[in-house]
Design an enzyme around this catalytic site. Sequence first.
Site: not given
Ligand code: CAA
Length: 257
Positions: A65, A108
């Site tokens: 998400a 998500g």
């Molecule tokens: N939401 C919004 N932005 C996100 C995102 C997310 N879920 N995942 C990544 N991004 C954005 C980052 O903020 C970053 O933006 P900026 O360049 O503006 O800083 C860009 O995408 C690239 O991401 P990273 O620099 O973090 O890339 P990475 O290769 O270093 O790491 C990753 C990749 C491990 C996937 C890391 O981005 C991450 O941990 N993302 C979040 C994953 C997460 O927690 N997902 C669960 C969300 S909650 C949910 O999903 C609940 C539901 O459905 C009910």
Amino acid sequence: MPNNLLIQGPEKGVRLFTLNRPEALNALNTALLGELSAALDDAEADPATRAVVITGSEKAFAAGADINEMAARDLVGILEDPRQAHWQRITRFPKPIIAAINGFALGGGCELAMHADILIAGENARFGQPEINLGIMPGAGGTQRLCRAVGSSLAMQLVLTGEQINAERALQAGLISEICPTELTVERAIKIAEIIATKAPLAVRLAKEAVHKAEDTDLATGLRFERHAFTLLAGTADRAEGLKAFQEKRKPQFKGC
Ligand code: CAA
């Protein structure tokens, strides 16, 4: 016109939907899910579309998400979250959905992949439910579908630790059905969809429903559903054509009736 989702086809009965928010690793915000939902409405209404492939980029299927959007929502906002209707729309889609998953399928993103009927992953795919790291938990089917797909022990481990698994482990656990070289994932998913698109549409539709019944009913109810669906197909022209074509040693020409 927002462009969070790229739509191609139908070609050979298949539509390809590509999640297109590279700046956020295809994080599923309301706009993207809304576009996906609308695209599924069109695909359902179009008889020329027999199956759908959903993919992301080579780096990310979807990283969950959209955390920034979620952070702006309070309890009431979550309760009235319009994304719920979009998730339900995906669940209700009657034609086969094949997910072509490369890179991150987290939160998500993993839940979206699990909404598909067939999951094909690239060698670089990573699956996980990392919501616990954010002080929350899966909310779009992650606890339920993951448990049904891989069993409670692995599902519990992923949901409670936020750890990720790779494609090999996902295959071994039964979450996906095939692994491909990353650059061939979409091609392979489309090929599978094209094969399905050549089959009798009503049989495909009822078979999909019957397999899903296995996940959400007891055996006796599921078997009853299967028998009723099987019987219903006896009234279709495509069934007559399929059996006749076999006897005449030719390819069937299915018409969807
Ligand atoms: N939401 C919004 N932005 C996100 C995102 C997310 N879920 N995942 C990544 N991004 C954005 C980052 O903020 C970053 O933006 P900026 O360049 O503006 O800083 C860009 O995408 C690239 O991401 P990273 O620099 O973090 O890339 P990475 O290769 O270093 O790491 C990753 C990749 C491990 C996937 C890391 O981005 C991450 O941990 N993302 C979040 C994953 C997460 O927690 N997902 C669960 C969300 S909650 C949910 O999903 C609940 C539901 O459905 C009910």
